[in-house]
Design a protein around this motif. Structure first.
Motif, mmCIF file in Angstrom:
data_model
loop_
_atom_site.group_PDB
_atom_site.id
_atom_site.type_symbol
_atom_site.label_atom_id
_atom_site.label_comp_id
_atom_site.label_asym_id
_atom_site.label_seq_id
_atom_site.Cartn_x
_atom_site.Cartn_y
_atom_site.Cartn_z
ATOM 1 N N ALA A 196 -2.426 4.113 -4.390
ATOM 2 C CA ALA A 196 -2.506 5.129 -5.440
ATOM 3 C C ALA A 196 -3.834 5.874 -5.381
ATOM 4 O O ALA A 196 -3.890 7.095 -5.604
ATOM 5 C CB ALA A 196 -2.327 4.469 -6.806
ATOM 6 N N LEU A 197 -4.910 5.154 -5.097
ATOM 7 C CA LEU A 197 -6.237 5.768 -4.999
ATOM 8 C C LEU A 197 -6.269 6.826 -3.904
ATOM 9 O O LEU A 197 -6.817 7.933 -4.093
ATOM 10 C CB LEU A 197 -7.275 4.682 -4.728
ATOM 11 C CG LEU A 197 -8.730 5.121 -4.599
ATOM 12 C CD1 LEU A 197 -9.216 5.794 -5.873
ATOM 13 C CD2 LEU A 197 -9.615 3.913 -4.275
ATOM 14 N N TYR A 234 0.819 -1.205 0.000
ATOM 15 C CA TYR A 234 0.000 0.000 0.000
ATOM 16 C C TYR A 234 0.863 1.269 0.000
ATOM 17 O O TYR A 234 0.606 2.204 -0.771
ATOM 18 C CB TYR A 234 -0.911 -0.029 1.222
ATOM 19 C CG TYR A 234 -1.847 1.147 1.366
ATOM 20 C CD1 TYR A 234 -3.119 1.125 0.811
ATOM 21 C CD2 TYR A 234 -1.466 2.273 2.107
ATOM 22 C CE1 TYR A 234 -3.983 2.200 0.959
ATOM 23 C CE2 TYR A 234 -2.321 3.341 2.254
ATOM 24 C CZ TYR A 234 -3.582 3.309 1.677
ATOM 25 O OH TYR A 234 -4.429 4.372 1.821
ATOM 26 N N GLY A 235 1.863 1.297 0.868
ATOM 27 C CA GLY A 235 2.707 2.485 0.963
ATOM 28 C C GLY A 235 3.412 2.807 -0.347
ATOM 29 O O GLY A 235 3.543 3.978 -0.729
ATOM 30 N N SER A 236 3.863 1.773 -1.047
ATOM 31 C CA SER A 236 4.522 1.989 -2.331
ATOM 32 C C SER A 236 3.567 2.574 -3.359
ATOM 33 O O SER A 236 3.969 3.357 -4.228
ATOM 34 C CB SER A 236 5.086 0.660 -2.854
ATOM 35 O OG SER A 236 6.139 0.193 -2.036
ATOM 36 N N GLY A 237 2.284 2.216 -3.249
ATOM 37 C CA GLY A 237 1.290 2.764 -4.172
ATOM 38 C C GLY A 237 1.143 4.269 -4.039
ATOM 39 O O GLY A 237 1.076 4.998 -5.046
ATOM 40 N N GLY A 238 1.088 4.742 -2.800
ATOM 41 C CA GLY A 238 0.985 6.181 -2.585
ATOM 42 C C GLY A 238 2.213 6.929 -3.093
ATOM 43 O O GLY A 238 2.095 7.963 -3.766
ATOM 44 N N LYS A 239 3.387 6.401 -2.793
ATOM 45 C CA LYS A 239 4.629 7.049 -3.242
ATOM 46 C C LYS A 239 4.718 7.070 -4.767
ATOM 47 O O LYS A 239 5.090 8.078 -5.370
ATOM 48 C CB LYS A 239 5.832 6.313 -2.652
ATOM 49 C CG LYS A 239 5.958 6.452 -1.140
ATOM 50 C CD LYS A 239 7.122 5.619 -0.612
ATOM 51 C CE LYS A 239 7.196 5.699 0.914
ATOM 52 N NZ LYS A 239 8.274 4.830 1.451
ATOM 53 N N GLY A 240 4.395 5.931 -5.382
ATOM 54 C CA GLY A 240 4.475 5.856 -6.837
ATOM 55 C C GLY A 240 3.504 6.794 -7.518
ATOM 56 O O GLY A 240 3.837 7.430 -8.531
#
Length: 337
Positions: free
Chosen positions: A260-261, A229-235
Protein backbone atom coordinates in the motif's frame (compact mmCIF):
# COMPACT_ATOMS: atom_id res chain seq x y z
CA UNK A 1 39.84 -56.35 17.71
CA UNK A 2 39.03 -52.92 19.20
CA UNK A 3 35.68 -52.65 20.92
CA UNK A 4 33.10 -50.06 19.86
CA UNK A 5 32.87 -47.18 22.33
CA UNK A 6 30.07 -47.58 24.87
CA UNK A 7 26.96 -45.57 23.99
CA UNK A 8 26.11 -42.92 26.61
CA UNK A 9 22.77 -43.50 28.33
CA UNK A 10 20.18 -41.59 30.37
CA UNK A 11 21.93 -43.00 33.48
CA UNK A 12 25.17 -41.28 32.43
CA UNK A 13 23.40 -37.95 31.88
CA UNK A 14 21.67 -38.16 35.26
CA UNK A 15 24.94 -38.94 37.04
CA UNK A 16 26.81 -36.10 35.33
CA UNK A 17 24.02 -33.58 35.96
CA UNK A 18 23.30 -34.67 39.51
CA UNK A 19 19.58 -35.22 38.86
CA UNK A 20 17.25 -38.19 38.67
CA UNK A 21 16.62 -40.29 35.57
CA UNK A 22 13.04 -39.08 35.60
CA UNK A 23 14.14 -35.46 35.37
CA UNK A 24 16.39 -36.31 32.41
CA UNK A 25 13.53 -38.17 30.72
CA UNK A 26 11.23 -35.18 31.09
CA UNK A 27 13.76 -32.94 29.33
CA UNK A 28 14.31 -35.46 26.53
CA UNK A 29 10.54 -35.82 26.02
CA UNK A 30 9.66 -32.13 26.07
CA UNK A 31 8.39 -31.97 29.66
CA UNK A 32 8.77 -29.20 32.21
CA UNK A 33 11.75 -28.93 34.56
CA UNK A 34 13.32 -25.94 36.25
CA UNK A 35 15.65 -23.73 34.24
CA UNK A 36 18.59 -24.78 36.44
CA UNK A 37 17.91 -28.48 35.96
CA UNK A 38 17.49 -28.07 32.20
CA UNK A 39 20.80 -26.19 31.92
CA UNK A 40 22.60 -28.89 33.96
CA UNK A 41 21.13 -31.67 31.82
CA UNK A 42 21.95 -29.97 28.54
CA UNK A 43 25.55 -29.48 29.71
CA UNK A 44 25.73 -33.14 30.79
CA UNK A 45 24.45 -34.29 27.38
CA UNK A 46 27.38 -32.54 25.76
CA UNK A 47 29.81 -33.84 28.38
CA UNK A 48 28.93 -37.52 28.03
CA UNK A 49 28.30 -37.36 24.28
CA UNK A 50 24.76 -38.66 24.44
CA UNK A 51 23.14 -39.47 21.09
CA UNK A 52 19.47 -40.60 21.20
CA UNK A 53 18.82 -44.08 19.83
CA UNK A 54 15.94 -42.96 17.69
CA UNK A 55 15.48 -46.27 15.91
CA UNK A 56 15.17 -48.21 19.17
CA UNK A 57 12.79 -45.63 20.62
CA UNK A 58 10.61 -45.71 17.52
CA UNK A 59 10.30 -49.49 17.64
CA UNK A 60 9.56 -49.48 21.36
CA UNK A 61 6.99 -46.68 21.30
CA UNK A 62 5.60 -47.42 17.82
CA UNK A 63 6.07 -43.78 16.97
CA UNK A 64 7.87 -41.96 14.20
CA UNK A 65 9.28 -39.18 16.42
CA UNK A 66 8.11 -36.79 13.68
CA UNK A 67 5.48 -34.04 13.66
CA UNK A 68 3.97 -32.58 10.51
CA UNK A 69 3.89 -28.82 9.95
CA UNK A 70 0.91 -28.37 7.60
CA UNK A 71 0.76 -24.94 5.95
CA UNK A 72 -2.42 -24.31 3.95
CA UNK A 73 -1.01 -21.53 1.78
CA UNK A 74 0.07 -20.98 -1.83
CA UNK A 75 3.68 -22.00 -2.36
CA UNK A 76 4.76 -18.42 -3.10
CA UNK A 77 3.21 -17.10 0.11
CA UNK A 78 4.74 -19.94 2.13
CA UNK A 79 8.19 -18.72 1.06
CA UNK A 80 7.54 -14.98 1.33
CA UNK A 81 5.46 -14.70 4.51
CA UNK A 82 7.84 -14.04 7.43
CA UNK A 83 5.15 -15.03 9.94
CA UNK A 84 4.86 -18.57 8.62
CA UNK A 85 8.64 -18.87 8.68
CA UNK A 86 8.81 -17.61 12.26
CA UNK A 87 6.03 -19.95 13.40
CA UNK A 88 7.88 -22.83 11.76
CA UNK A 89 11.18 -21.93 13.44
CA UNK A 90 9.51 -21.65 16.84
CA UNK A 91 7.84 -25.03 16.42
CA UNK A 92 11.02 -26.66 15.16
CA UNK A 93 13.05 -25.38 18.11
CA UNK A 94 10.58 -26.80 20.63
CA UNK A 95 10.33 -30.13 18.82
CA UNK A 96 14.09 -30.39 18.49
CA UNK A 97 14.55 -30.06 22.25
CA UNK A 98 12.22 -33.05 22.62
CA UNK A 99 14.16 -34.99 19.95
CA UNK A 100 11.35 -34.84 17.41
CA UNK A 101 11.74 -34.14 13.71
CA UNK A 102 9.50 -31.63 11.93
CA UNK A 103 8.19 -32.48 8.46
CA UNK A 104 6.93 -29.58 6.31
CA UNK A 105 3.77 -30.21 4.27
CA UNK A 106 2.49 -27.42 2.03
CA UNK A 107 -1.11 -27.61 0.81
CA UNK A 108 -2.04 -25.41 -2.14
CA UNK A 109 -4.64 -27.49 -3.99
CA UNK A 110 -7.24 -30.23 -3.55
CA UNK A 111 -4.70 -32.69 -4.91
CA UNK A 112 -2.22 -31.58 -2.27
CA UNK A 113 -4.89 -32.10 0.38
CA UNK A 114 -5.50 -35.67 -0.77
CA UNK A 115 -1.76 -36.39 -0.76
CA UNK A 116 -1.22 -34.89 2.67
CA UNK A 117 -4.28 -36.71 4.03
CA UNK A 118 -2.81 -40.03 2.87
CA UNK A 119 0.54 -39.13 4.38
CA UNK A 120 -0.94 -38.21 7.75
CA UNK A 121 -2.95 -41.45 7.85
CA UNK A 122 0.12 -43.56 7.00
CA UNK A 123 1.76 -43.29 10.41
CA UNK A 124 4.66 -41.20 9.13
CA UNK A 125 4.06 -38.51 11.78
CA UNK A 126 2.83 -38.66 15.36
CA UNK A 127 0.96 -35.36 15.21
CA UNK A 128 0.38 -32.23 13.14
CA UNK A 129 0.64 -28.47 13.58
CA UNK A 130 -1.85 -26.84 11.20
CA UNK A 131 -1.41 -23.25 9.99
CA UNK A 132 -3.93 -21.15 8.01
CA UNK A 133 -6.92 -23.49 8.05
CA UNK A 134 -10.08 -21.97 6.57
CA UNK A 135 -13.68 -22.38 7.58
CA UNK A 136 -14.89 -25.86 6.52
CA UNK A 137 -11.32 -26.79 5.63
CA UNK A 138 -10.94 -30.52 4.75
CA UNK A 139 -7.89 -30.75 7.03
CA UNK A 140 -10.19 -30.37 10.05
CA UNK A 141 -12.12 -33.51 9.10
CA UNK A 142 -8.90 -35.41 8.30
CA UNK A 143 -7.44 -34.61 11.75
CA UNK A 144 -10.70 -35.50 13.48
CA UNK A 145 -11.21 -38.80 11.64
CA UNK A 146 -7.64 -39.92 12.30
CA UNK A 147 -7.77 -38.82 15.96
CA UNK A 148 -4.30 -37.49 15.30
CA UNK A 149 -2.71 -35.34 18.01
CA UNK A 150 -2.90 -31.84 16.57
CA UNK A 151 -2.60 -28.15 17.34
CA UNK A 152 -4.08 -25.44 15.13
CA UNK A 153 -2.54 -22.00 14.75
CA UNK A 154 -5.65 -19.87 14.80
CA UNK A 155 -9.19 -21.03 15.43
CA UNK A 156 -11.42 -21.84 12.45
CA UNK A 157 -15.05 -21.36 13.54
CA UNK A 158 -15.88 -25.01 12.86
CA UNK A 159 -12.85 -26.47 14.67
CA UNK A 160 -14.13 -29.37 16.72
CA UNK A 161 -14.28 -28.90 20.46
CA UNK A 162 -11.32 -30.41 22.25
CA UNK A 163 -8.79 -29.89 19.44
CA UNK A 164 -6.24 -27.46 20.92
CA UNK A 165 -5.26 -24.21 19.26
CA UNK A 166 -2.99 -21.25 19.85
CA UNK A 167 -3.29 -17.76 18.43
CA UNK A 168 -3.93 -14.12 19.21
CA UNK A 169 -6.89 -11.81 19.75
CA UNK A 170 -7.11 -10.57 16.18
CA UNK A 171 -10.31 -8.60 16.73
CA UNK A 172 -9.07 -6.85 19.87
CA UNK A 173 -5.69 -6.04 18.33
CA UNK A 174 -7.28 -4.63 15.16
CA UNK A 175 -9.68 -2.56 17.25
CA UNK A 176 -6.84 -1.15 19.34
CA UNK A 177 -4.58 -0.09 16.48
CA UNK A 178 -7.52 1.36 14.47
CA UNK A 179 -8.57 3.39 17.51
CA UNK A 180 -5.06 4.74 17.83
CA UNK A 181 -4.95 5.59 14.12
CA UNK A 182 -8.21 7.51 14.44
CA UNK A 183 -6.80 9.37 17.45
CA UNK A 184 -4.20 10.96 15.15
CA UNK A 185 -7.02 13.02 13.60
CA UNK A 186 -7.78 10.89 10.51
CA UNK A 187 -11.36 11.18 9.34
CA UNK A 188 -11.65 8.94 6.25
CA UNK A 189 -10.14 5.62 7.32
CA UNK A 190 -10.20 2.55 5.12
CA UNK A 191 -8.96 -1.01 5.42
CA UNK A 192 -7.27 -3.44 3.09
CA UNK A 193 -8.85 -6.64 4.41
CA UNK A 194 -7.27 -9.98 3.53
CA UNK A 195 -8.00 -13.67 4.03
CA UNK A 196 -11.69 -13.27 4.81
CA UNK A 197 -12.11 -17.05 4.48
CA UNK A 198 -10.35 -17.64 7.80
CA UNK A 199 -10.66 -16.47 11.38
CA UNK A 200 -7.73 -14.03 11.37
CA UNK A 201 -9.05 -12.03 8.41
CA UNK A 202 -12.66 -12.08 9.61
CA UNK A 203 -11.68 -11.00 13.12
CA UNK A 204 -9.36 -8.18 11.99
CA UNK A 205 -12.16 -6.73 9.87
CA UNK A 206 -14.58 -7.07 12.80
CA UNK A 207 -12.17 -5.22 15.11
CA UNK A 208 -11.69 -2.45 12.54
CA UNK A 209 -15.41 -2.04 12.12
CA UNK A 210 -16.01 -1.94 15.87
CA UNK A 211 -13.30 0.69 16.40
CA UNK A 212 -14.84 3.09 13.86
CA UNK A 213 -18.44 2.59 14.94
CA UNK A 214 -20.74 5.01 13.07
CA UNK A 215 -17.77 6.29 11.02
CA UNK A 216 -17.33 2.86 9.40
CA UNK A 217 -17.89 2.99 5.64
CA UNK A 218 -18.14 -0.40 3.86
CA UNK A 219 -17.03 1.26 0.61
CA UNK A 220 -13.67 1.93 2.27
CA UNK A 221 -12.95 -1.78 2.74
CA UNK A 222 -10.90 -3.30 -0.09
CA UNK A 223 -11.01 -7.10 0.04
CA UNK A 224 -7.91 -8.97 -1.16
CA UNK A 225 -7.19 -12.72 -1.06
CA UNK A 226 -3.81 -13.00 0.67
CA UNK A 227 -1.52 -11.31 3.20
CA UNK A 228 1.02 -10.37 0.55
CA UNK A 229 2.76 -7.33 -0.94
CA UNK A 230 1.00 -7.46 -4.30
CA UNK A 231 -2.42 -7.48 -2.66
CA UNK A 232 -1.46 -4.35 -0.73
CA UNK A 233 -0.80 -2.38 -3.89
CA UNK A 234 -4.03 -3.54 -5.54
CA UNK A 235 -6.10 -2.83 -2.45
CA UNK A 236 -4.65 0.65 -1.99
CA UNK A 237 -5.28 1.64 -5.59
CA UNK A 238 -8.86 0.44 -5.22
CA UNK A 239 -9.38 2.57 -2.09
CA UNK A 240 -7.93 5.65 -3.80
CA UNK A 241 -10.27 5.14 -6.75
CA UNK A 242 -13.27 4.89 -4.41
CA UNK A 243 -12.37 7.92 -2.30
CA UNK A 244 -9.35 10.13 -3.14
CA UNK A 245 -9.82 11.93 0.18
CA UNK A 246 -8.90 8.85 2.24
CA UNK A 247 -6.43 9.85 4.94
CA UNK A 248 -5.99 6.69 7.02
CA UNK A 249 -5.50 3.00 6.19
CA UNK A 250 -5.37 -0.13 8.30
CA UNK A 251 -3.64 -2.89 6.33
CA UNK A 252 -4.38 -6.43 7.53
CA UNK A 253 -0.66 -7.33 7.48
CA UNK A 254 2.71 -5.61 7.24
CA UNK A 255 3.30 -7.08 3.77
CA UNK A 256 0.00 -5.55 2.63
CA UNK A 257 0.96 -2.24 4.25
CA UNK A 258 4.29 -2.24 2.39
CA UNK A 259 2.48 -2.73 -0.92
CA UNK A 260 0.00 0.00 0.00
CA UNK A 261 2.87 2.37 0.81
CA UNK A 262 4.32 1.90 -2.67
CA UNK A 263 0.91 2.55 -4.27
CA UNK A 264 0.50 5.73 -2.22
CA UNK A 265 3.89 6.99 -3.37
CA UNK A 266 2.96 6.27 -6.98
CA UNK A 267 -0.18 8.37 -6.44
CA UNK A 268 1.86 11.25 -5.02
CA UNK A 269 0.63 10.77 -1.42
CA UNK A 270 3.03 11.11 1.50
CA UNK A 271 2.99 8.87 4.57
CA UNK A 272 2.20 9.94 7.23
CA UNK A 273 1.65 13.50 5.96
CA UNK A 274 -1.29 12.80 3.66
CA UNK A 275 -2.22 9.30 4.78
CA UNK A 276 -1.63 7.54 8.07
CA UNK A 277 -0.84 3.86 7.52
CA UNK A 278 -0.76 0.99 10.04
CA UNK A 279 -0.09 -2.72 9.58
CA UNK A 280 -0.25 -5.95 11.51
CA UNK A 281 2.38 -8.55 12.58
CA UNK A 282 5.56 -6.53 13.31
CA UNK A 283 7.31 -8.72 10.76
CA UNK A 284 10.50 -7.84 8.89
CA UNK A 285 8.33 -5.85 6.46
CA UNK A 286 7.58 -3.35 9.24
CA UNK A 287 11.19 -2.19 9.57
CA UNK A 288 12.15 -2.46 5.89
CA UNK A 289 9.78 0.31 4.80
CA UNK A 290 10.39 4.05 4.94
CA UNK A 291 8.82 5.24 7.12
CA UNK A 292 8.79 2.20 9.37
CA UNK A 293 5.34 0.85 10.13
CA UNK A 294 3.10 1.30 13.12
CA UNK A 295 1.84 -2.22 13.68
CA UNK A 296 0.64 -4.98 16.00
CA UNK A 297 3.33 -7.34 17.22
CA UNK A 298 2.32 -10.95 16.60
CA UNK A 299 4.59 -13.33 18.61
CA UNK A 300 5.03 -15.77 15.73
CA UNK A 301 7.95 -17.79 17.14
CA UNK A 302 6.19 -18.14 20.49
CA UNK A 303 3.02 -19.27 18.72
CA UNK A 304 4.99 -22.01 16.96
CA UNK A 305 6.66 -23.10 20.19
CA UNK A 306 3.34 -23.28 22.06
CA UNK A 307 1.77 -25.29 19.21
CA UNK A 308 4.65 -27.77 19.40
CA UNK A 309 4.28 -28.06 23.18
CA UNK A 310 0.57 -28.77 22.74
CA UNK A 311 1.46 -31.68 20.46
CA UNK A 312 4.11 -33.00 22.86
CA UNK A 313 1.68 -32.90 25.77
CA UNK A 314 -0.80 -35.02 23.83
CA UNK A 315 1.93 -37.51 22.91
CA UNK A 316 2.78 -37.84 26.60
CA UNK A 317 -0.87 -38.53 27.35
CA UNK A 318 -1.58 -35.13 28.89
CA UNK A 319 -4.73 -33.32 27.79
CA UNK A 320 -3.84 -29.67 27.08
CA UNK A 321 -5.52 -27.23 29.44
CA UNK A 322 -6.85 -24.88 28.34
CA UNK A 323 -7.52 -26.11 24.81
CA UNK A 324 -7.20 -22.56 23.45
CA UNK A 325 -4.35 -20.17 24.22
CA UNK A 326 -4.16 -16.52 23.14
CA UNK A 327 -0.81 -14.76 23.34
CA UNK A 328 -0.36 -10.99 23.92
CA UNK A 329 -0.02 -8.55 20.99
CA UNK A 330 1.39 -5.14 21.96
CA UNK A 331 1.04 -2.16 19.65
CA UNK A 332 4.37 -0.99 18.18
CA UNK A 333 4.06 2.68 17.23
CA UNK A 334 6.62 3.99 14.76
CA UNK A 335 6.46 6.71 12.08
CA UNK A 336 3.90 5.67 9.46
CA UNK A 337 0.91 7.25 11.21
Amino acid sequence: MPQSPKRATVHDIAAAAGVSRGTVSRVLNGGYVSAEARAAIEAAILEVGYVPNTAARTLKMRRSQAVGFVALEPHSLFLDDPNIGAIMLGANAALSLADHQMVSLVVESARDMERVGRYLSGGFVDGAIVVSARTHDPIIRVISDLRLPAAFVGHPPDLEQGIPFVGIDNAGSAREITTRLAATGRRRIGMIAAALDRDSGIDRLAGFREALGPAFDPDLVAEVPHYDYGSGGKGMRLLLDRDPSIDGVFAASDAIAAGALEALREAGRSVPGDVGLVGFDDSTWAVRTQPQLCTVRQPAKEIGAVAAQLILRQLRGDQPEPTGQLLPTPIIWRDSA
